[in-house]
Design a protein around this motif. Structure first.
Motif, PDB file in Angstrom:
ATOM      1  N   ASP A   1       0.864  -1.175   0.000  1.00  0.00           N
ATOM      2  CA  ASP A   1       0.000   0.000   0.000  1.00  0.00           C
ATOM      3  C   ASP A   1       0.902   1.225   0.000  1.00  0.00           C
ATOM      4  O   ASP A   1       1.801   1.333   0.825  1.00  0.00           O
ATOM      5  CB  ASP A   1      -0.879   0.006   1.245  1.00  0.00           C
TER       6      ASP A   1
ATOM      7  N   HIS B   1       0.631   4.187   0.959  1.00  0.00           N
ATOM      8  CA  HIS B   1       0.659   5.119   2.092  1.00  0.00           C
ATOM      9  C   HIS B   1       1.385   4.572   3.319  1.00  0.00           C
ATOM     10  O   HIS B   1       1.268   5.108   4.416  1.00  0.00           O
ATOM     11  CB  HIS B   1      -0.753   5.591   2.422  1.00  0.00           C
TER      12      HIS B   1
ATOM     13  N   CYS C   1      -6.399   6.985   6.338  1.00  0.00           N
ATOM     14  CA  CYS C   1      -5.129   6.866   7.057  1.00  0.00           C
ATOM     15  C   CYS C   1      -4.410   8.205   7.125  1.00  0.00           C
ATOM     16  O   CYS C   1      -3.418   8.348   7.818  1.00  0.00           O
ATOM     17  CB  CYS C   1      -4.244   5.805   6.412  1.00  0.00           C
TER      18      CYS C   1
ATOM     19  N   CYS D   1     -11.181   1.869   5.247  1.00  0.00           N
ATOM     20  CA  CYS D   1     -10.738   2.881   4.278  1.00  0.00           C
ATOM     21  C   CYS D   1     -11.933   3.634   3.702  1.00  0.00           C
ATOM     22  O   CYS D   1     -11.847   4.806   3.361  1.00  0.00           O
ATOM     23  CB  CYS D   1      -9.987   2.208   3.143  1.00  0.00           C
TER      24      CYS D   1
ATOM     25  N   CYS E   1     -12.348   6.765   1.117  1.00  0.00           N
ATOM     26  CA  CYS E   1     -11.041   7.181   0.617  1.00  0.00           C
ATOM     27  C   CYS E   1     -10.807   6.607  -0.775  1.00  0.00           C
ATOM     28  O   CYS E   1     -10.261   7.270  -1.634  1.00  0.00           O
ATOM     29  CB  CYS E   1      -9.930   6.740   1.553  1.00  0.00           C
ATOM     30  N   LEU E   2     -11.215   5.348  -0.983  1.00  0.00           N
ATOM     31  CA  LEU E   2     -11.049   4.777  -2.323  1.00  0.00           C
ATOM     32  C   LEU E   2     -12.297   4.120  -2.861  1.00  0.00           C
ATOM     33  O   LEU E   2     -12.295   3.608  -3.973  1.00  0.00           O
ATOM     34  CB  LEU E   2      -9.844   3.812  -2.383  1.00  0.00           C
TER      35      LEU E   2
ATOM     36  N   ASN F   1      -6.342  11.455   0.835  1.00  0.00           N
ATOM     37  CA  ASN F   1      -5.088  11.886   0.223  1.00  0.00           C
ATOM     38  C   ASN F   1      -5.077  11.941  -1.300  1.00  0.00           C
ATOM     39  O   ASN F   1      -4.100  12.351  -1.893  1.00  0.00           O
ATOM     40  CB  ASN F   1      -3.983  10.955   0.703  1.00  0.00           C
TER      41      ASN F   1
HETATM   42  S1  SF4 Z   1      -7.345   4.963   3.889  1.00  0.00           S
HETATM   43 FE1  SF4 Z   1      -7.108   5.290   1.712  1.00  0.00          FE
HETATM   44  S2  SF4 Z   1      -5.000   5.745   1.378  1.00  0.00           S
HETATM   45 FE2  SF4 Z   1      -5.190   4.881   3.411  1.00  0.00          FE
HETATM   46  S3  SF4 Z   1      -4.751   2.728   3.159  1.00  0.00           S
HETATM   47 FE3  SF4 Z   1      -6.944   2.999   2.974  1.00  0.00          FE
HETATM   48  S4  SF4 Z   1      -7.317   3.282   0.806  1.00  0.00           S
HETATM   49 FE4  SF4 Z   1      -5.141   3.569   1.122  1.00  0.00          FE
END
Ligand code: SF4
Lengths: 199, 465
Positions: free
Chosen positions: B128, B130, B347, B407, B410-411, B429
């Motif tokens: 990942d 990040h 995250c 998550c 975020c995605l 992000n």
């Molecule tokens: S929160 Fe978003 S950026 Fe962070 S690990 Fe999950 S998918 Fe990836």
């Protein structure tokens, strides 16, 4: 891994910069647990547009993607490499790749070639003028050849050797596993362990 | 000549070094999740290999998991298969896993630090990008692809080429209402999404030293958005204080030995960086993105840029495309942009401090009529802590949705997605096209801006309320 010595094919001009991995393959396509079948997700958001290059019949047989600067930025998903390979691409050419994408591609046998932007423009023009232009990407001599033109590219000796021999990294490391054992003997005892579970 | 922090950590982990070959580095901690690991485990099985050090490996379920009804089986059969596959793989190879419903479950980059398993001077990898988050502790942490996940599982090492080092000096003191998210968005706008390529970023300077661990994690988290594989901050008293007493922190004599080592983890005063940039924290104000990559950002007080004024051709075309996708007119004040959905989580900004700071703004107010706000804690522990502090009530009373950890938006791999054309202010992000749902439009913001935006319904900072 298949050996990569040289590849001849036709090109697909992707005139876009900053093609990130969410564009190469959106997250909703990442749910498979195998390494195959990702071709459907390749550039998914653009595929419904009839004008998108991959939808143009003259580029259907292309195996060399020629893309704008900063190709493969964003997430570490190796699915982006698999999607390109599953679709049939053997080589991607751009003036700059994101680090993780490039690492993934070279590990997986998808050759990523870096050429100056002026050469990318030249390739785009050649392909668009004649989609059947034959392009040869030769790892032996580190050259891209088309229309009688030769353009050199750089790739470090080690990666080149690994690709040409079709060697997988894990096998190479396991040959020297005694060095890993030696290192482990000297690791500090305070380094954390995930097991047993503490609370 | 002196050494940079990242170089010191790198050197301490070299298993083998040969000219013309990548260095083989030992990996102290390998974090895994459901999306990027199945093919790696498959690879192991196919070649009859095992996991070399299960006790240096930790799995959690985060990318795909639902944030409501977590007591029921996952509704989407494909997501369920991926999560089930991770559970089976962990059982087969003896790997610790925190599954949905477990008190330690959560986003992999929130869980590691929270358990005290992320420590200074370690090498940490995860499939990942990040993973750079863990660099906030002075660890060398970066995202890897699935082939590399398999390599680490099989050998606990990784062949890597040594990157160059870039120092990012942030001096001064942040004004109230300005956060570490604004620092990193300003850094990326300054050096662009490709500016960090090939580098490890070290964030230094008086402004960084004043930040909490949560705030430091937000900065390191987004190093990848500047193109860098890793970003880190030298550990100090704030770091040690954060780790002390956590479940996996060293104890007794081991703590003393660890601490002595950690204190050596700073760049030497005569260390040479390949590149250095400096930012003045006093001049920073809340920052937001207007485009479709994290480098396309401006101060919240500014307006949407005018593409025809951009000199670089590639950038100009990219800006035009971005404005079309984002459905924005050049010159529109950022604060005039209406927002449909506010997402507080990820995250980057889904930690307890982020939730606290947003709740403080929202307390006693109501979210704007046609705006929706989704609050998703980064981990089950963060959720419990927030509930113990009554933050859930603050969000719920204001009209926000309070969810379980993951998550999430975020995605948008689980059902939490934007609809086509929907516009979000998001503390995550990435503002890539379609990242949060096909056709969705994303403005990246800090938790404070997210909270103020939820109340106003247009992009806003707490000072605008
Ligand atoms: S929160 Fe978003 S950026 Fe962070 S690990 Fe999950 S998918 Fe990836």
């Amino acid at each position: 891994m298949e050996k990569f010595i040289s590849h001849s094919g036709t090109g697909v001009p992707l005139r876009r910069s900053n093609v990130d991995t969410d564009q190469i393959i959106p997250a909703v396509y990442l749910k498979r647990v195998t390494r195959t079948g990702f071709e459907d997700g390749l550039f998914a958001a653009w595929r419904s547009d009839p004008d998108f290059v991959l939808n143009q019949p003259q580029y259907k047989a292309g195996t060399i993607l020629v893309a704008g600067v900063d190709f493969g930025t964003g997430s570490s998903r190796e699915h982006a490499v698999w999607a390109l390979q599953n679709y049939g691409f053997k080589v991607v050419i751009s003036s700059r790749f994101a680090d993780i994408f490039r690492g993934n591609s070279l590990k997986g046998g998808l050759l990523t070639v870096i050429l100056p932007q002026s050469e990318i423009e030249g390739l785009w023009t050649a392909i668009e003028t004649d989609p059947n232009t034959s392009i040869e990407v030769d790892l032996q001599s580190r050259e891209v050849r088309y229309n009688g033109k030769k353009v050199g590219f750089e790739l470090d000796d080690y990666t080149r050797w690994r690709l040409m021999e079709g060697l997988d990294d894990i096998g190479l490391t396991l040959r020297k596993i005694d060095e890993v054992e030696k290192f482990e003997k000297n690791r500090a005892v305070y380094k954390p362990k995930t097991l047993p579970i503490l609370s | 000549m002196g050494k940079a922090l990242a170089e010191k950590v790198w050197n301490d982990h070299i298993v083998r070094q040969n000219a013309g070959e990548p260095d083989l580095l030992y990996i102290d901690l390998h974090l895994i999740h459901e999306v990027t690991s199945p093919q790696a485990f498959d690879g192991l099985r196919l070649s009859g290999r095992t996991v070399r050090r299960p006790e240096l490996t930790l799995a959690t379920e985060d990318h795909n998991v639902p944030t409501i009804d977590i007591d029921k089986p996952i509704a989407d059969p494909v997501s369920r298969l991926q999560v089930d596959t991770l559970r089976k793989n962990c059982a087969e190879f003896g790997i610790r896993i925190h599954s949905l419903g477990d008190v330690e479950q959560g986003i992999v980059h929130v869980v590691g630090p929270q358990l005290g398993i992320t420590q200074p001077g370690m090498t940490i990898v995860c499939g990942d990008s990040h993973t750079s988050t863990h660099g906030a502790f002075g660890a060398l942490a970066f995202g890897i692809g699935t082939s590399e996940v398999e390599h680490v599982l099989a050998t606990q090492t990784l062949p890597l080429n040594r990157p160059k080092m870039m120092a990012i000096n942030v001096e001064g003191t942040l004004k109230p209402g300005v956060t570490s998210k604004d620092i990193i968005l300003a850094v990326i706008a300054k050096i662009s999404t490709g500016g960090g390529q090939g580098y490890i970023l070290e964030y230094r300077g008086s402004a960084i030293r004043q930040l909490s661990m949560e705030a430091r994690m937000t900065i390191c988290n987004m190093s990848i958005e500047a193109g860098a594989r890793a970003g880190l901050i030298a550990p100090d008293e704030i770091t040690f204080e954060y780790i002390k007493g956590r479940p996996h922190a060293p104890k007794g004599k081991e703590w003393d030995a660890a601490l002595a080592y950690w204190k050596t983890l700073q760049s030497d005063s005569d260390a040479k960086f390949d590149k250095e940039i400096t930012l003045n924290a006093d001049e920073l104000s809340p920052f937001v993105t207007w485009g479709t990559n994290p480098g396309q950002g401006v101060p919240l007080n500014a307006a949407v840029p005018i593409p025809s004024e951009i000199e670089d051709e590639q950038e100009r075309v990219a800006a035009q495309n971005a404005l079309t996708y984002m459905d924005l007119k050049a010159g529109t004040p950022m604060k005039a942009i209406k927002i449909d959905t506010v997402f507080l989580g990820s995250c980057t900004n889904g930690r307890i401090e982020d939730l606290r700071s947003a709740a403080e703004i929202i307390k006693g107010k109501r979210i704007a009529g046609d705006t929706r706000m989704l609050v998703v804690p980064g981990s089950a522990r963060v959720r419990l802590q927030a509930e113990a502090e009554g933050l859930d009530r603050v969000f719920l009373d204001a009209g926000a949705e309070w969810r379980s950890a993951g998550c999430s938006m975020c995605l948008g791999m689980n059902p939490d997605q934007l609809k086509p054309g929907e516009r979000a202010a998001s503390t995550s992000n990435r503002n890539f096209e379609g990242r949060q749902g096909k056709g969705g439009r994303t403005h990246l913001v800090s938790p404070l801006v997210a909270a103020a935006t939820a109340i106003k319904g247009t992009l806003a900072s707490p000072a605008d309320l």
